[in-house]
Design a protein around this motif. Structure first.
Motif, PDB file in Angstrom:
ATOM      1  N   LEU A 148      56.293  37.203  48.468  1.00 50.39           N
ATOM      2  CA  LEU A 148      56.665  38.608  48.577  1.00 50.39           C
ATOM      3  C   LEU A 148      55.781  39.480  47.689  1.00 50.39           C
ATOM      4  CD1 LEU A 148      58.554  40.778  49.685  1.00 50.39           C
ATOM      5  CD2 LEU A 148      60.162  40.222  47.838  1.00 50.39           C
ATOM      6  N   THR A 149      55.447  38.982  46.507  1.00 52.06           N
ATOM      7  CA  THR A 149      54.555  39.731  45.622  1.00 52.06           C
ATOM      8  C   THR A 149      53.192  39.935  46.256  1.00 52.06           C
ATOM      9  OG1 THR A 149      55.683  38.834  43.668  1.00 52.06           O
ATOM     10  CG2 THR A 149      53.502  39.763  43.335  1.00 52.06           C
ATOM     11  N   VAL A 150      52.646  38.886  46.838  1.00 54.50           N
ATOM     12  CA  VAL A 150      51.336  38.994  47.497  1.00 54.50           C
ATOM     13  C   VAL A 150      51.401  39.966  48.667  1.00 54.50           C
ATOM     14  CG1 VAL A 150      49.600  37.730  48.818  1.00 54.50           C
ATOM     15  CG2 VAL A 150      50.595  36.698  46.755  1.00 54.50           C
ATOM     16  N   ALA A 151      52.447  39.842  49.483  1.00 53.42           N
ATOM     17  CA  ALA A 151      52.585  40.733  50.639  1.00 53.42           C
ATOM     18  C   ALA A 151      52.701  42.186  50.210  1.00 53.42           C
ATOM     19  CB  ALA A 151      53.803  40.326  51.469  1.00 53.42           C
ATOM     20  N   LEU A 152      53.507  42.445  49.188  1.00 54.08           N
ATOM     21  CA  LEU A 152      53.686  43.820  48.724  1.00 54.08           C
ATOM     22  C   LEU A 152      52.415  44.338  48.060  1.00 54.08           C
ATOM     23  CD1 LEU A 152      55.714  46.104  48.561  1.00 54.08           C
ATOM     24  CD2 LEU A 152      56.548  45.173  46.395  1.00 54.08           C
ATOM     25  N   TRP A 153      51.705  43.478  47.362  1.00 50.76           N
ATOM     26  CA  TRP A 153      50.432  43.887  46.758  1.00 50.76           C
ATOM     27  C   TRP A 153      49.438  44.294  47.841  1.00 50.76           C
ATOM     28  CZ3 TRP A 153      45.444  41.882  47.149  1.00 50.76           C
ATOM     29  CH2 TRP A 153      44.519  42.406  46.254  1.00 50.76           C
ATOM     30  N   VAL A 154      49.367  43.523  48.914  1.00 52.82           N
ATOM     31  CA  VAL A 154      48.449  43.860  50.008  1.00 52.82           C
ATOM     32  C   VAL A 154      48.832  45.212  50.620  1.00 52.82           C
ATOM     33  CG1 VAL A 154      47.696  43.199  52.326  1.00 52.82           C
ATOM     34  CG2 VAL A 154      47.846  41.479  50.527  1.00 52.82           C
ATOM     35  N   VAL A 155      50.130  45.415  50.843  1.00 54.68           N
ATOM     36  CA  VAL A 155      50.582  46.669  51.453  1.00 54.68           C
ATOM     37  C   VAL A 155      50.257  47.863  50.563  1.00 54.68           C
ATOM     38  CG1 VAL A 155      52.616  47.986  52.162  1.00 54.68           C
ATOM     39  CG2 VAL A 155      52.375  45.609  52.864  1.00 54.68           C
ATOM     40  N   LEU A 156      50.574  47.750  49.278  1.00 54.74           N
ATOM     41  CA  LEU A 156      50.421  48.896  48.385  1.00 54.74           C
ATOM     42  C   LEU A 156      48.980  49.133  47.955  1.00 54.74           C
ATOM     43  CD1 LEU A 156      53.538  48.519  46.032  1.00 54.74           C
ATOM     44  CD2 LEU A 156      53.235  50.081  47.957  1.00 54.74           C
ATOM     45  N   GLU A 157      48.203  48.081  47.820  1.00 54.21           N
ATOM     46  CA  GLU A 157      46.863  48.225  47.251  1.00 54.21           C
ATOM     47  C   GLU A 157      45.739  48.189  48.279  1.00 54.21           C
ATOM     48  OE1 GLU A 157      46.553  48.947  44.174  1.00 54.21           O
ATOM     49  OE2 GLU A 157      48.575  48.494  43.457  1.00 54.21           O
ATOM     50  N   ARG A 158      45.987  47.636  49.450  1.00 50.48           N
ATOM     51  CA  ARG A 158      44.887  47.424  50.393  1.00 50.48           C
ATOM     52  C   ARG A 158      45.096  48.100  51.751  1.00 50.48           C
ATOM     53  NH1 ARG A 158      42.649  46.704  46.537  1.00 50.48           N
ATOM     54  NH2 ARG A 158      41.473  44.890  45.787  1.00 50.48           N
ATOM     55  N   LEU A 159      46.282  48.578  52.043  1.00 51.07           N
ATOM     56  CA  LEU A 159      46.539  49.195  53.341  1.00 51.07           C
ATOM     57  C   LEU A 159      46.749  50.699  53.191  1.00 51.07           C
ATOM     58  CD1 LEU A 159      48.960  46.620  55.030  1.00 51.07           C
ATOM     59  CD2 LEU A 159      46.473  46.785  55.222  1.00 51.07           C
ATOM     60  N   PRO A 160      46.397  51.490  54.215  1.00 43.53           N
ATOM     61  CA  PRO A 160      46.632  52.943  54.144  1.00 43.53           C
ATOM     62  C   PRO A 160      48.084  53.295  53.868  1.00 43.53           C
ATOM     63  CG  PRO A 160      45.195  52.412  55.990  1.00 43.53           C
ATOM     64  CD  PRO A 160      45.677  51.107  55.445  1.00 43.53           C
ATOM     65  N   LEU A 161      49.031  52.485  54.367  1.00 44.97           N
ATOM     66  CA  LEU A 161      50.449  52.758  54.142  1.00 44.97           C
ATOM     67  C   LEU A 161      50.749  52.860  52.651  1.00 44.97           C
ATOM     68  CD1 LEU A 161      53.377  52.995  55.202  1.00 44.97           C
ATOM     69  CD2 LEU A 161      53.497  50.482  55.108  1.00 44.97           C
ATOM     70  N   GLY A 162      50.262  51.895  51.883  1.00 47.64           N
ATOM     71  CA  GLY A 162      50.508  51.911  50.450  1.00 47.64           C
ATOM     72  C   GLY A 162      49.816  53.073  49.764  1.00 47.64           C
ATOM     73  N   ARG A 163      48.625  53.411  50.197  1.00 47.74           N
ATOM     74  CA  ARG A 163      47.910  54.538  49.601  1.00 47.74           C
ATOM     75  C   ARG A 163      48.650  55.844  49.857  1.00 47.74           C
ATOM     76  NH1 ARG A 163      42.345  52.367  52.287  1.00 47.74           N
ATOM     77  NH2 ARG A 163      42.078  50.520  50.988  1.00 47.74           N
ATOM     78  N   TYR A 164      49.197  55.970  51.045  1.00 48.04           N
ATOM     79  CA  TYR A 164      49.989  57.165  51.349  1.00 48.04           C
ATOM     80  C   TYR A 164      51.238  57.210  50.474  1.00 48.04           C
ATOM     81  CZ  TYR A 164      47.100  57.853  55.510  1.00 48.04           C
ATOM     82  OH  TYR A 164      46.051  58.071  56.361  1.00 48.04           O
ATOM     83  N   PHE A 165      51.862  56.049  50.244  1.00 44.67           N
ATOM     84  CA  PHE A 165      53.021  56.010  49.354  1.00 44.67           C
ATOM     85  C   PHE A 165      52.667  56.566  47.979  1.00 44.67           C
ATOM     86  CE2 PHE A 165      55.485  52.264  51.468  1.00 44.67           C
ATOM     87  CZ  PHE A 165      55.814  53.098  52.519  1.00 44.67           C
ATOM     88  N   TYR A 166      51.548  56.118  47.438  1.00 40.14           N
ATOM     89  CA  TYR A 166      51.148  56.559  46.098  1.00 40.14           C
ATOM     90  C   TYR A 166      50.809  58.044  46.066  1.00 40.14           C
ATOM     91  CZ  TYR A 166      50.926  51.766  44.286  1.00 40.14           C
ATOM     92  OH  TYR A 166      51.244  50.501  43.857  1.00 40.14           O
ATOM     93  N   VAL A 167      50.169  58.535  47.119  1.00 39.63           N
ATOM     94  CA  VAL A 167      49.848  59.964  47.174  1.00 39.63           C
ATOM     95  C   VAL A 167      51.127  60.787  47.221  1.00 39.63           C
ATOM     96  CG1 VAL A 167      48.742  61.779  48.539  1.00 39.63           C
ATOM     97  CG2 VAL A 167      47.598  59.586  48.248  1.00 39.63           C
ATOM     98  N   ILE A 168      52.093  60.352  48.032  1.00 43.44           N
ATOM     99  CA  ILE A 168      53.366  61.062  48.124  1.00 43.44           C
ATOM    100  C   ILE A 168      54.083  61.024  46.788  1.00 43.44           C
ATOM    101  CG2 ILE A 168      55.651  61.051  49.211  1.00 43.44           C
ATOM    102  CD1 ILE A 168      54.279  59.898  51.723  1.00 43.44           C
ATOM    103  N   GLY A 169      54.089  59.866  46.130  1.00 41.08           N
ATOM    104  CA  GLY A 169      54.746  59.753  44.847  1.00 41.08           C
ATOM    105  C   GLY A 169      54.084  60.584  43.767  1.00 41.08           C
ATOM    106  N   SER A 170      52.773  60.772  43.873  1.00 38.16           N
ATOM    107  CA  SER A 170      52.053  61.565  42.880  1.00 38.16           C
ATOM    108  C   SER A 170      52.264  63.052  43.076  1.00 38.16           C
ATOM    109  CB  SER A 170      50.558  61.234  42.942  1.00 38.16           C
ATOM    110  OG  SER A 170      49.826  62.040  42.047  1.00 38.16           O
ATOM    111  N   ASN A 171      52.185  63.515  44.329  1.00 33.51           N
ATOM    112  CA  ASN A 171      52.329  64.945  44.606  1.00 33.51           C
ATOM    113  C   ASN A 171      52.708  65.132  46.069  1.00 33.51           C
ATOM    114  OD1 ASN A 171      52.020  67.744  45.002  1.00 33.51           O
ATOM    115  ND2 ASN A 171      50.432  67.865  43.424  1.00 33.51           N
ATOM    116  N   PRO A 172      53.993  65.227  46.392  1.00 33.53           N
ATOM    117  CA  PRO A 172      54.414  65.345  47.797  1.00 33.53           C
ATOM    118  C   PRO A 172      53.839  66.574  48.485  1.00 33.53           C
ATOM    119  CG  PRO A 172      56.294  64.872  46.379  1.00 33.53           C
ATOM    120  CD  PRO A 172      55.146  65.179  45.475  1.00 33.53           C
ATOM    121  N   ARG A 173      53.741  67.691  47.774  1.00 29.04           N
ATOM    122  CA  ARG A 173      53.215  68.903  48.397  1.00 29.04           C
ATOM    123  C   ARG A 173      51.747  68.733  48.776  1.00 29.04           C
ATOM    124  NH1 ARG A 173      54.980  74.088  48.543  1.00 29.04           N
ATOM    125  NH2 ARG A 173      56.693  73.545  47.146  1.00 29.04           N
ATOM    126  N   ALA A 174      50.970  68.152  47.864  1.00 26.53           N
ATOM    127  CA  ALA A 174      49.561  67.905  48.172  1.00 26.53           C
ATOM    128  C   ALA A 174      49.425  66.899  49.313  1.00 26.53           C
ATOM    129  CB  ALA A 174      48.834  67.400  46.927  1.00 26.53           C
TER     130      ALA A 174
END
Length: 369
Positions: A186-212
């Protein structure tokens, strides 16, 4: 005043980076070494390590589930209630309804994802703060758990549970308990999602600044629902593992796992990728908590030492997470003063392509044209 040497500044930066990235991992190793020297006959043994890996597998899975909504700046307080409901539903389907255990497990995983998605809808479309919304939905889950069990435990018959189902928790592979491999996978799968896929990058952008994120064309509401659905799916898996461990349906279990899950997720945001939650950091934090709890337990600590340890660690984790975020922000502002920092952004970090201008699609989100 003589300006600091650039080499010294670089050395200080590298030292701070190494400590921030790997400090928690080093602390875990030192803590394990301390308890091994203090308790040489019991702590550094294979049986004790296996026991730690087995007993902490469910808190670890739940902490990884809590990590997903935190990545978008939300909190899912319903995960403890959801864990209790998921394991009770599994037991009900297998024991009371007589369903095959693989079908029961699949039902709970899919149901967990749907309940998580419902949490996301309530948070995003009803415009309710995530803490309040998930506390409310969690209370509803707890009520449903009580209704399903009538306040009593679900106990298997004389034949017990199917061996394949209990083997989900009791089995071993290469001398280690199988649940440890679930956590690693599960750690590997979640790491791939958050660090290597656009889905995870979008999560981080939303968490950093939803308006932006909305201005960049990211449909923030939709991805928020995805995050909560992912959390619910992981909680469903944790519920199955808990049912295989307990082998009874206990309507009161679940909330005891809530605090350790958030401690692991928040403390994990201070390591590996300081300033933001990440799967590997959560795993390191859960390992630190597991070693600490096992050590103080073997030293003969009283029953109240565990909640005291968890509570103090949570406060430290929140403080360190805030400090890491502020430091990361200051580093970004410092980098913005460089000559090449004035280039315009063309999209979310590391997406590799520009994002079209947002349009108003009627739900308040920016959507790429």
């Amino acid at each position: 005043m003589t300006p600091p040497s650039p080499h010294r500044s670089l050395l200080d930066h590298l030292r701070g980076h190494v400590i921030g990235t790997y400090g928690l991992l080093a602390l875990t190793a030192l803590l394990f070494l301390y308890f091994s020297l203090t308790l040489p006959d019991t702590f550094p043994t294979r049986d004790n390590v296996s026991s730690i890996l087995s007993n902490q597998s469910i808190p670890a899975v739940l902490a990884l589930g809590a990590t997903i909504p935190i990545a978008i700046g939300k909190f899912d307080l319903s995960i403890g209630y959801g864990l209790g409901l998921a394991h009770v539903v599994v037991m009900y389907l297998v024991v009371e309804a007589g369903r095959p255990w693989p079908l029961a497990c699949l039902t709970v995983v899919v149901g967990g994802a749907l309940v998580g998605a419902l949490n996301g809808v309530v948070v995003e479309f009803a415009r309710i703060d995530s803490l309040i919304a998930t506390l409310g939905t969690g209370s509803i889950m707890y009520a449903f758990t009580g209704w399903l069990t009538d306040g009593s435990r679900i106990v298997p018959g004389p034949d017990g549970l199917p061996a394949g189902f209990t083997g989900l928790y009791d089995s071993r592979f290469l001398g280690l308990p199988v649940p440890a491999y679930y956590v690693l996978a599960l750690t590997v799968a979640l790491w791939v999602v958050l660090e290597r896929l656009p889905l995870g990058r979008y999560f981080y952008v939303i968490g950093s600044n939803p308006r932006a994120a909305g201005m960049l064309g990211i449909p923030t509401r939709r991805y928020s629902v995805y995050a909560f659905a992912g959390s619910g799916l992981v909680v469903g898996c944790a519920g199955i593992l808990l049912a295989a461990q307990q082998q009874i349906g206990n309507p009161s279990v679940g909330l005891d796992y809530l605090l350790p899950a958030f401690v692991g997720a928040l403390l994990g945001s201070t390591t590996i990728r300081p300033g933001r939650v990440n799967a590997v950091g959560t795993l390191v934090a859960v390992t630190l908590l597991a070693v600490g709890l096992a050590g103080i337990g073997q030293l003969g600590a009283d029953f109240w030492a565990t909640p005291l340890f968890n509570g103090c660690t949570l406060l430290v984790a929140v403080g360190l997470a805030g400090y890491a975020s502020r430091r990361r922000l200051r580093s970004g502002l410092t980098a913005a003063g460089r000559p090449d920092a004035g280039q315009p952004d063309t999209g979310p970090p590391n997406t590799g392509r520009p994002v079209a201008a947002p349009r108003n699609d009627g739900d308040g989100d920016g959507a790429a044209t």
